[in-house]
Design a protein around this motif. Structure first.
Motif, PDB file in Angstrom:
ATOM      1  N   ALA A  20      39.065  33.505  40.060  1.00 38.20           N
ATOM      2  CA  ALA A  20      38.577  34.435  39.045  1.00 38.20           C
ATOM      3  C   ALA A  20      37.278  35.028  39.546  1.00 38.20           C
ATOM      4  N   ALA A  21      36.861  36.113  38.914  1.00 38.94           N
ATOM      5  CA  ALA A  21      35.587  36.708  39.282  1.00 38.94           C
ATOM      6  C   ALA A  21      34.467  35.702  39.024  1.00 38.94           C
ATOM      7  N   ASN A  48      41.273  27.254  35.337  1.00 38.77           N
ATOM      8  CA  ASN A  48      41.834  28.149  36.336  1.00 38.77           C
ATOM      9  C   ASN A  48      40.806  29.147  36.841  1.00 38.77           C
ATOM     10  N   GLY A  49      39.534  28.759  36.808  1.00 41.76           N
ATOM     11  CA  GLY A  49      38.481  29.600  37.339  1.00 41.76           C
ATOM     12  C   GLY A  49      37.322  28.749  37.776  1.00 41.76           C
ATOM     13  N   PRO A  50      36.313  29.336  38.470  1.00 40.89           N
ATOM     14  CA  PRO A  50      35.212  28.542  39.007  1.00 40.89           C
ATOM     15  C   PRO A  50      34.328  28.003  37.909  1.00 40.89           C
ATOM     16  N   GLY A  51      33.642  26.911  38.186  1.00 39.09           N
ATOM     17  CA  GLY A  51      32.743  26.332  37.206  1.00 39.09           C
ATOM     18  C   GLY A  51      31.712  25.473  37.878  1.00 39.09           C
ATOM     19  N   PRO A  52      30.726  24.991  37.130  1.00 39.78           N
ATOM     20  CA  PRO A  52      29.660  24.203  37.736  1.00 39.78           C
ATOM     21  C   PRO A  52      30.129  22.814  38.102  1.00 39.78           C
ATOM     22  N   THR A  53      29.561  22.251  39.114  1.00 44.64           N
ATOM     23  CA  THR A  53      29.827  20.864  39.460  1.00 44.64           C
ATOM     24  C   THR A  53      28.519  20.163  39.733  1.00 44.64           C
ATOM     25  N   PRO A  54      28.342  18.950  39.230  1.00 45.26           N
ATOM     26  CA  PRO A  54      27.103  18.233  39.478  1.00 45.26           C
ATOM     27  C   PRO A  54      27.066  17.599  40.863  1.00 45.26           C
ATOM     28  N   ASN A  55      28.174  17.674  41.616  1.00 46.05           N
ATOM     29  CA  ASN A  55      28.219  17.073  42.934  1.00 46.05           C
ATOM     30  C   ASN A  55      27.562  17.992  43.950  1.00 46.05           C
ATOM     31  N   ALA A  79      47.125  34.323  48.360  1.00 47.99           N
ATOM     32  CA  ALA A  79      46.273  35.475  48.638  1.00 47.99           C
ATOM     33  C   ALA A  79      46.428  36.527  47.548  1.00 47.99           C
ATOM     34  N   TRP A  80      47.662  36.696  47.054  1.00 47.24           N
ATOM     35  CA  TRP A  80      47.937  37.670  46.001  1.00 47.24           C
ATOM     36  C   TRP A  80      48.965  37.100  45.043  1.00 47.24           C
ATOM     37  N   TYR A  81      48.919  37.603  43.814  1.00 47.05           N
ATOM     38  CA  TYR A  81      49.942  37.305  42.816  1.00 47.05           C
ATOM     39  C   TYR A  81      50.583  38.628  42.398  1.00 47.05           C
ATOM     40  N   GLN A  82      51.919  38.635  42.343  1.00 46.64           N
ATOM     41  CA  GLN A  82      52.623  39.831  41.877  1.00 46.64           C
ATOM     42  C   GLN A  82      53.199  39.554  40.496  1.00 46.64           C
ATOM     43  N   VAL A  83      52.924  40.461  39.562  1.00 49.99           N
ATOM     44  CA  VAL A  83      53.357  40.303  38.180  1.00 49.99           C
ATOM     45  C   VAL A  83      54.662  41.063  37.973  1.00 49.99           C
ATOM     46  N   HIS A  84      55.638  40.404  37.385  1.00 54.15           N
ATOM     47  CA  HIS A  84      56.965  40.985  37.125  1.00 54.15           C
ATOM     48  C   HIS A  84      57.161  41.078  35.613  1.00 54.15           C
ATOM     49  N   LEU A  85      57.332  42.266  35.112  1.00 50.72           N
ATOM     50  CA  LEU A  85      57.554  42.494  33.684  1.00 50.72           C
ATOM     51  C   LEU A  85      58.994  42.920  33.470  1.00 50.72           C
ATOM     52  N   ASP A  86      59.700  42.184  32.643  1.00 45.64           N
ATOM     53  CA  ASP A  86      61.102  42.488  32.341  1.00 45.64           C
ATOM     54  C   ASP A  86      61.930  42.626  33.617  1.00 45.64           C
ATOM     55  N   GLY A  87      61.614  41.745  34.583  1.00 47.83           N
ATOM     56  CA  GLY A  87      62.407  41.693  35.803  1.00 47.83           C
ATOM     57  C   GLY A  87      62.011  42.659  36.891  1.00 47.83           C
ATOM     58  N   ARG A  88      60.973  43.471  36.696  1.00 48.92           N
ATOM     59  CA  ARG A  88      60.551  44.400  37.746  1.00 48.92           C
ATOM     60  C   ARG A  88      59.072  44.207  38.048  1.00 48.92           C
ATOM     61  N   PRO A  89      58.705  44.347  39.331  1.00 50.79           N
ATOM     62  CA  PRO A  89      57.291  44.176  39.689  1.00 50.79           C
ATOM     63  C   PRO A  89      56.469  45.358  39.201  1.00 50.79           C
ATOM     64  N   ILE A  90      55.275  45.079  38.663  1.00 50.15           N
ATOM     65  CA  ILE A  90      54.429  46.175  38.184  1.00 50.15           C
ATOM     66  C   ILE A  90      53.053  46.200  38.847  1.00 50.15           C
ATOM     67  N   THR A 149      43.557  37.307  41.025  1.00 50.44           N
ATOM     68  CA  THR A 149      43.018  36.327  40.083  1.00 50.44           C
ATOM     69  C   THR A 149      44.186  35.791  39.252  1.00 50.44           C
ATOM     70  N   PRO A 150      44.066  34.589  38.680  1.00 51.54           N
ATOM     71  CA  PRO A 150      45.199  34.005  37.953  1.00 51.54           C
ATOM     72  C   PRO A 150      45.341  34.506  36.523  1.00 51.54           C
ATOM     73  N   SER A 151      45.133  35.784  36.323  1.00 47.65           N
ATOM     74  CA  SER A 151      45.365  36.388  35.007  1.00 47.65           C
ATOM     75  C   SER A 151      45.442  37.897  35.186  1.00 47.65           C
ATOM     76  N   ALA A 152      46.111  38.541  34.260  1.00 48.13           N
ATOM     77  CA  ALA A 152      46.214  39.998  34.287  1.00 48.13           C
ATOM     78  C   ALA A 152      46.454  40.500  32.874  1.00 48.13           C
ATOM     79  N   ARG A 153      45.886  41.643  32.590  1.00 47.80           N
ATOM     80  CA  ARG A 153      46.102  42.294  31.300  1.00 47.80           C
ATOM     81  C   ARG A 153      47.189  43.355  31.477  1.00 47.80           C
TER      82      ARG A 153
END
Length: 694
Positions: free
Chosen positions: A193-194, A439-446, A490-501, A506-510
């Motif tokens: 994620a950003a 599913n995104g970056p966060g702080p770590t105390p390590n 490296a990339w995620y491809q989103v498929h809507l109703d069986g077709r790539p759009i 990042t692990p989310s899309a609007r």
């Protein structure tokens, strides 16, 4: 009233180890988020149904009618005298009578149970402000005074940028049968994620909004808004609170994180809420004022930073001891308020602890006042009404920033069978916490985290299908799809109703430009750094919301939302002052995002704020880039708007009178939101709105 005896105040001690722990929050972010997922074998599975964003998460249990306790507590018979200098103010709190659901603690006029005000740490003067923990970014430009346009989002100061989820046009067919991702190589093959500002990020989960979540809120009186100065600090303090919970879970061999409402860059979203000054004078009034603005959702617990100096901290507390998921502490609305003299991650974590169900009267080391007696511990101190003697059991003072000394009273991720926490309410089981890294970056105390493995040239995502997806924030014309990050992707491809759009890294899309009241399926495939693709993973099915249209009914409240950005038109901060600008903020449906569309005659509409009662008015002559603000409603041309159908037919455009300019979400950042401005009517996605009841 009987004067209380001398008491031992709750301590806030940051020993060297604790300081070192929290200091790392500002410089280190998690590298590996989630365990590698999305590697199910076989073909594409049957679609899984998705619930609308407003629904409770996955078959959530119903809250119990009343708390269950091993023994009924003794009712409080006397209220201590107020000690304003220490923030021990009992105004508005009444001892709950016998057989009341709040028996043993206090009841507010709004019906919430609370243990009462918490004492401040030694040496803390609650009448003195806590200074900002993070230097604020340069303030957003006032659109009424600046002559030059604001900087583009990628040129704005880090704390001022408003990061959004990548958006894909659902109506755009791919130009090629096998569309390719953008030519530019993503910054990191495991990018999740950003990345938000250092020290201000937390663990993202899903779409950042759907389901049970903790909402950070800054509350202030009219004319006393310091949001811009403290916004980065509020985010950091929320992140510091999460470190306390995550480190406490790690002590018991588990994982827990606070599930916050988050932005696309994994920073906690911080609502800016104005309430009457009188509402800050006592806890119940604050909660009523927030509820009146819509902040009373069952799927929210509100972490409040109040710009006031009445308390150190105070929170609601259910006192329910049952171990099941219908425990009253497992539901909202709950309110945990920290005032400006005690602002910080420790007090915020303490009040949230009460909201989540700590500490019950049957606990082995209970104080019988919602705290504990075995130091060191975030929740332990000698409190009203019994002022018990304290014992030092966990001698390392770093445990003042840990939950549950010995993990036997209220927090353990894996309690021994038959133990107290296996048979009573365990805060670690609260559904407002997540039992995995997000599913995104966060702080770590390590300070020395394990580096993210670099994929080998012959490696890949390790699976044959993409990850499972979930769908949330479902509106008339848009929805957000999210999934767990996949190692080596490296990339995620989103498929809507069986077709790539489209492709995202990042692990989310609007998804926008969807049609109302329409069923869809969505799935995701993965491409690794070598260019190899998986098959799409299991699809999720969902249906867009119906309703809305181009003719809003006068006297009815609506939300004016933009599907491409996920923003809703909002009176900045819910302010009542004349001249408050119109911004686009992530849709939440609270009062500052609600509008009335009044008939102004001759086909015109006046747009009136539900929170202030004032109307939207141009800042000057209609022109590209002209800002909009609220002013008292009157019959003037600058408050005349025309509502017409736009976009794919499900949306509307909002024109300034008879001009050629329409309202659109700009790229001009404004304290984490975007200014809404006039733009040349071009049918752009940022100019298409939906009008829907909240």
């Amino acid at each position: 009233m009987k004067k209380s005896p001398a008491r031992k105040p709750r301590r806030l001690i940051f020993a060297t180890a604790a300081v070192a722990l929290l200091a790392t929050v500002g410089v280190v972010a998690y590298q590996g988020v989630y365990e590698p997922g999305g590697t199910a074998a076989g073909g594409v599975a049957a679609p899984a149904p998705a619930a609308p964003a407003a629904a409770s998460p996955s078959a959530a249990p119903e809250p119990a009618a009343e708390p269950t306790r091993d023994e009924e507590p003794e009712p409080i018979t006397e209220v201590p005298e107020d000690e304003p200098a220490k923030g021990l103010v009992y105004k508005g709190l009444k001892p709950a009578p016998k057989d009341d659901t709040c028996e043993g603690v206090y009841r507010t006029a709004s019906g919430h149970c609370t243990h009462g005000p918490d004492a401040p740490p030694p040496g803390v003067d609650i009448k003195k402000d806590t200074p900002p923990a993070v230097k604020p970014a340069a303030p957003a430009e006032d659109p009424a005074t600046t002559e030059d346009p604001a900087p583009a989002p990628d040129q704005a100061p880090a704390g001022e940028r408003a990061v959004t989820t990548p958006a894909l046009d659902a109506s755009a067919l791919p130009r090629k049968a096998n569309p390719q991702p953008p030519a530019a190589t993503p910054a990191a093959t495991d990018r999740a994620a950003a990345q938000g500002p250092a020290g201000q990020t937390v663990q993202c989960d899903g779409d950042g909004a759907t389901g049970n979540r903790v909402q950070v809120v800054y509350v202030h009186a009219p004319g006393q808004d310091r949001y811009a100065r403290y916004l980065p600090s509020f985010r950091k303090w929320a992140a510091d609170a999460d470190v306390i919970y995550s480190e406490s879970a790690r002590d018991t061999g588990g994982v827990r994180h606070i599930r916050y409402v988050t932005a696309a860059d994994c920073t906690p979203t911080v609502l800016n809420i104005e309430v009457p000054a009188s509402a800050l004078a006592e806890f119940g009034a604050t909660n009523r004022a927030l509820a009146a603005k819509g902040l009373d959702r069952r799927d929210r617990k509100y972490m409040i930073f109040a710009d006031s100096q009445v308390y150190c901290g105070i929170g609601t507390f259910a006192g329910d001891e049952r171990p099941g998921q219908n425990n009253l502490s497992n539901f909202g609305p709950s309110y945990g308020r920290t005032d400006s003299g005690c602002w910080g991650g420790h007090t915020a974590a303490h009040e949230l602890g009460h909201n989540l169900g700590a500490v019950n009267n049957s606990a082995p080391n209970t104080s019988r006042g919602a705290h504990c007696t075995d130091e060191w511990d975030v929740m332990c101190y000698s409190d009203t009404p019994y002022y018990p003697k304290m014992r030092t059991v966990c001698g390392d003072r770093a445990y003042e920033n840990r939950l549950d000394c010995n993990h036997d009273d209220y927090f353990h991720t894996n309690p021994r069978p038959g133990s107290y926490l296996a048979t009573h309410w365990n805060v670690a089981d609260n559904q407002f916490l997540m039992g995995h890294k997000g599913n995104g970056p966060g702080p770590t105390p390590n300070p020395n985290p394990t580096p993210t493995p670099t994929p080998s040239p012959t490696g890949g995502t390790g699976g044959t299908t993409g990850p499972d997806v979930t769908v949330g924030q479902i509106a008339q014309d848009s929805a957000v799809v999210s999934w767990r990050a996949v190692a080596g992707a490296a990339w995620y491809q989103v498929h809507l109703d069986g077709r790539p759009i489209g492709w995202v890294n990042t692990p989310s899309a609007r998804l926008y430009n969807l049609k109302p009241d329409t069923a869809h399926t969505v799935a995701v495939s993965v491409r690794d750094a070598s260019g190899r693709d998986t098959a799409p993973g299991r699809a999720a099915s969902f249906r867009t919301a119906g309703g809305g249209g181009a003719t809003p009914v006068p006297g009815t409240r609506y939300v004016l939302a933009n599907g491409a950005t996920g923003n809703a038109a909002e009176v900045w901060g819910g302010r009542t002052a004349d001249g408050t600008v119109l911004v686009g903020s992530p849709r939440n449906g609270y009062a500052q995002q609600q509008w009335y569309f009044d008939d102004a005659g001759a086909g015109y509409t006046r747009i009136r704020s539900a929170v202030s009662g004032k109307c939207l008015q141009l800042g000057g002559t209609a022109s590209a880039g002209m800002w909009v603000a609220q002013q008292p409603c009157r019959a003037v041309a600058s408050q005349q708007w025309r509502i017409a159908r736009g976009g794919n037919g499900s949306g509307v455009t909002v024109s300034a009178g008879d001009s050629r300019y329409v309202l659109g979400v700009s790229n001009r950042p404004y304290h984490g939101s975007w200014l809404i401005e006039l733009q040349h009517a071009a049918g752009a996605a940022a100019q298409v709105w939906t009008v829907q009841q909240p």
